[in-house]
Structure formats: structure tokens, C-alpha cells
Motif scaffolding. Structure first.
Motif, PDB file in Angstrom:
ATOM      1  N   LYS A   3       0.842  -1.182   0.000  1.00 47.14           N
ATOM      2  CA  LYS A   3       0.000   0.000   0.000  1.00 47.14           C
ATOM      3  C   LYS A   3       0.880   1.236   0.000  1.00 47.14           C
ATOM      4  N   THR A   4       0.437   2.281  -0.687  1.00 46.18           N
ATOM      5  CA  THR A   4       1.203   3.526  -0.726  1.00 46.18           C
ATOM      6  C   THR A   4       0.389   4.651  -0.127  1.00 46.18           C
ATOM      7  N   THR A   5       1.089   5.606   0.477  1.00 49.12           N
ATOM      8  CA  THR A   5       0.468   6.787   1.051  1.00 49.12           C
ATOM      9  C   THR A   5       1.193   8.005   0.532  1.00 49.12           C
ATOM     10  N   GLN A   6       0.449   8.953  -0.035  1.00 56.20           N
ATOM     11  CA  GLN A   6       1.041  10.178  -0.540  1.00 56.20           C
ATOM     12  C   GLN A   6       0.094  11.328  -0.239  1.00 56.20           C
ATOM     13  N   PRO A   7       0.624  12.562  -0.232  1.00 56.97           N
ATOM     14  CA  PRO A   7      -0.247  13.711   0.076  1.00 56.97           C
ATOM     15  C   PRO A   7      -1.357  13.839  -0.950  1.00 56.97           C
ATOM     16  N   ASN A  19       8.874  18.368  -4.726  1.00 57.54           N
ATOM     17  CA  ASN A  19       9.183  17.029  -4.233  1.00 57.54           C
ATOM     18  C   ASN A  19       7.917  16.390  -3.664  1.00 57.54           C
ATOM     19  N   ILE A  20       7.544  15.256  -4.184  1.00 61.15           N
ATOM     20  CA  ILE A  20       6.366  14.527  -3.700  1.00 61.15           C
ATOM     21  C   ILE A  20       6.854  13.220  -3.086  1.00 61.15           C
ATOM     22  N   THR A  21       6.550  13.041  -1.816  1.00 58.12           N
ATOM     23  CA  THR A  21       7.019  11.852  -1.111  1.00 58.12           C
ATOM     24  C   THR A  21       5.915  10.827  -0.980  1.00 58.12           C
ATOM     25  N   CYS A  22       6.276   9.579  -1.127  1.00 54.36           N
ATOM     26  CA  CYS A  22       5.340   8.454  -1.042  1.00 54.36           C
ATOM     27  C   CYS A  22       5.865   7.470   0.000  1.00 54.36           C
ATOM     28  N   TYR A  32       9.268  -2.891  -7.427  1.00 58.94           N
ATOM     29  CA  TYR A  32       9.802  -1.664  -7.981  1.00 58.94           C
ATOM     30  C   TYR A  32       8.880  -0.503  -7.597  1.00 58.94           C
ATOM     31  N   ILE A  33       9.414   0.697  -7.632  1.00 57.06           N
ATOM     32  CA  ILE A  33       8.647   1.905  -7.346  1.00 57.06           C
ATOM     33  C   ILE A  33       8.491   2.677  -8.649  1.00 57.06           C
ATOM     34  N   THR A  34       7.251   2.957  -8.998  1.00 55.85           N
ATOM     35  CA  THR A  34       6.962   3.602 -10.276  1.00 55.85           C
ATOM     36  C   THR A  34       6.061   4.814 -10.054  1.00 55.85           C
ATOM     37  N   ARG A  68      14.067   1.592   1.592  1.00 48.25           N
ATOM     38  CA  ARG A  68      13.053   1.548   0.514  1.00 48.25           C
ATOM     39  C   ARG A  68      11.629   1.702   1.032  1.00 48.25           C
ATOM     40  N   LYS A  69      11.429   2.189   2.238  1.00 39.96           N
ATOM     41  CA  LYS A  69      10.079   2.341   2.782  1.00 39.96           C
ATOM     42  C   LYS A  69       9.417   3.641   2.343  1.00 39.96           C
ATOM     43  N   SER A  70      10.130   4.452   1.603  1.00 43.53           N
ATOM     44  CA  SER A  70       9.546   5.657   1.043  1.00 43.53           C
ATOM     45  C   SER A  70      10.292   5.989  -0.246  1.00 43.53           C
ATOM     46  N   SER A  71       9.740   6.920  -0.979  1.00 38.90           N
ATOM     47  CA  SER A  71      10.433   7.410  -2.175  1.00 38.90           C
ATOM     48  C   SER A  71       9.971   8.834  -2.423  1.00 38.90           C
ATOM     49  N   THR A  72      10.802   9.599  -3.114  1.00 41.35           N
ATOM     50  CA  THR A  72      10.488  10.991  -3.397  1.00 41.35           C
ATOM     51  C   THR A  72      10.668  11.268  -4.878  1.00 41.35           C
ATOM     52  N   LEU A  73       9.597  11.738  -5.490  1.00 41.41           N
ATOM     53  CA  LEU A  73       9.644  12.172  -6.873  1.00 41.41           C
ATOM     54  C   LEU A  73      10.025  13.650  -6.876  1.00 41.41           C
ATOM     55  N   SER A  74      11.043  14.010  -7.624  1.00 38.77           N
ATOM     56  CA  SER A  74      11.477  15.395  -7.695  1.00 38.77           C
ATOM     57  C   SER A  74      11.292  15.911  -9.114  1.00 38.77           C
ATOM     58  N   LEU A  75      10.519  16.993  -9.234  1.00 36.53           N
ATOM     59  CA  LEU A  75      10.285  17.636 -10.525  1.00 36.53           C
ATOM     60  C   LEU A  75      10.998  18.980 -10.513  1.00 36.53           C
ATOM     61  N   PRO A  76      12.048  19.137 -11.320  1.00 43.84           N
ATOM     62  CA  PRO A  76      12.806  20.392 -11.303  1.00 43.84           C
ATOM     63  C   PRO A  76      12.095  21.482 -12.097  1.00 43.84           C
ATOM     64  N   ARG A  77      12.082  22.684 -11.558  1.00 42.02           N
ATOM     65  CA  ARG A  77      11.582  23.842 -12.289  1.00 42.02           C
ATOM     66  C   ARG A  77      10.238  23.565 -12.974  1.00 42.02           C
TER      67      ARG A  77
END
Lengths: 108, 114
Positions: A3-7, A19-22, A32-34, A68-77
């Protein structure tokens, strides 16, 4: 499937880094994390995928800590066109379970 | 390289009717998954087809059925339509043996049940 939890939502301004953290505490060894992006009335679009450490492509970076219990997607600019819903998915096979996603609003 | 296509783009049916939605997978992809997305929610996995056989199913009743053809295109059939079946239906193709979860989605079919 983990299960994933994100804002639920995030706001940003053009030109900023977002930055969006999951959280995925129950991630399995072969998972895998996608991340996917979805605009209204369109199908989701694959952004990036990783297993551990850091992955970078032409549109985003994905940071995964050692546990690996979380991950962060980073979108620049970010730009106005990055306003969309972003989904974090964790799975080892092809059965893909989407959560509610994070609605990102980019303001001028 | 041809992307995933779906037809029709929009469809209006009445309760109790049957509907067939179609999907052409991306060139070279042998696996097709179908999703239902209600307004404001994430896509929900219906089922997946690989080499013309169902390869996994989500929490959907048997009136949701599918087919995959030798050219890897696919159909989603829904019988006895209910009002709650109104949604965006998404098809996604992938390559079995490739990286997990890297699926390529079509634009979807918007189904309205009256």
C-alpha cells in the motif's frame, strides 16, 4: 501488493522544484517503485521507475532511501503544464494498483 | 512506433445494456491491462491479458469480461450495465518480461450509463 500513502494535494509556483514523497512501509524485496502522471481525461503517463538509490531521466528524479520504505519524486523547475495528478505505485509484477494520487497545482 | 489506441472515445448506454470497448496495444507489446477510473479517483485494475489468456483479475464481477486476440489487441465487455459503471475505461499495454509496471496507457473510453 504494498500500500502507498502520498499527500492528497500540493501547490507550487512556476520555476520551483517540487518534491512529492510516497510512503510504502510494506514494500517487498522484488517490488519496484513507479510514478505516473495523469492529466484530466487522459490515460496515466509513465514518468520514472526505480528500485533503490537515485534514478534520473529527462523529466524527473526519483530518490529511494536504503530501507526503501519511502520514495520521493522530484520535478525540477515546474511549469503550469505540470499541473496534474501524480501516482506512486509499488509492485513486482504487472498488476498495478493505483492509490488516490497527489494533485499538484502549479501557479504562475 | 504506434501508441495505444482505444475506441470509441465516448459512449452512452442505458442500464441493462451490454458494451464492448476495444484497445490496440503498442507495437511489440504482448500484455494488455484494463482499468476503470471513476471521476476523481485513481484507476482500478480490472484484469490483464497475456498471450490471449486472463493473467490476473481485480475485484470486479464476472459481468466484466475480456478477450485478447493473436495480434495482442483486446476487448473489454461489460454486461448488464449499471449506473455505477459510468467511468473512464483505460487500456494499458506492456511487454511481459520487461520492467514491472512500465505500462503505456491509451486515452480511454468515457462510458456513460443512463
Amino acid at each position: 501488493l504494498a500500500k502507498t500513502t502520498q499527500p492528497i494535494s500540493m501547490d507550487s509556483y512556476e520555476g520551483q522544484e517540487v518534491n512529492i514523497t510516497c510512503s510504502h512501509n510494506n514494500i517487498a524485496t522484488n517490488d519496484y517503485i513507479t510514478w505516473y502522471q495523469q492529466f484530466p481525461s487522459q490515460g496515466p503517463r509513465f514518468i520514472i521507475q526505480g528500485y533503490k538509490t537515485k534514478v534520473t531521466n529527462e523529466v524527473a528524479s526519483l530518490f529511494i532511501p536504503a530501507d526503501r520504505k519511502s520514495s520521493t519524486l522530484s520535478l525540477p523547475r515546474v511549469s503550469l503544464s505540470d499541473t496534474a495528478v501524480y501516482y506512486c505505485l509499488v509492485a513486482g509484477g504487472f498488476k498495478t494498483i493505483f492509490g488516490a494520487g497527489t494533485r499538484l497545482f502549479v501557479k504562475a | 512506433e504506434t501508441g495505444v489506441t482505444q475506441s470509441p472515445t465516448h459512449l452512452i448506454k442505458t442500464r441493462g445494456q451490454q458494451v464492448t470497448l476495444r484497445c490496440s496495444s503498442q507495437s511489440g507489446h504482448n500484455t494488455v491491462s484494463w482499468y476503470q477510473q471513476a471521476l476523481g479517483q485513481g484507476p482500478q485494475f480490472i484484469f490483464q491479458y497475456y498471450r490471449e489468456e486472463e493473467n490476473g483479475r481485480g475485484n470486479f464481477p464476472p459481468r466484466f469480461s475480456g478477450l485478447q486476440f493473436p495480434n495482442y489487441s483486446s476487448e473489454l465487455n461489460v454486461n448488464a450495465l449499471e449506473l455505477d459503471d459510468s467511468a473512464l475505461y483505460l487500456c494499458a499495454s506492456s511487454l511481459a518480461g520487461g520492467t514491472p509496471n512500465e505500462q503505456f496507457f491509451g486515452p480511454g473510453t468515457r462510458l456513460t450509463v443512463l
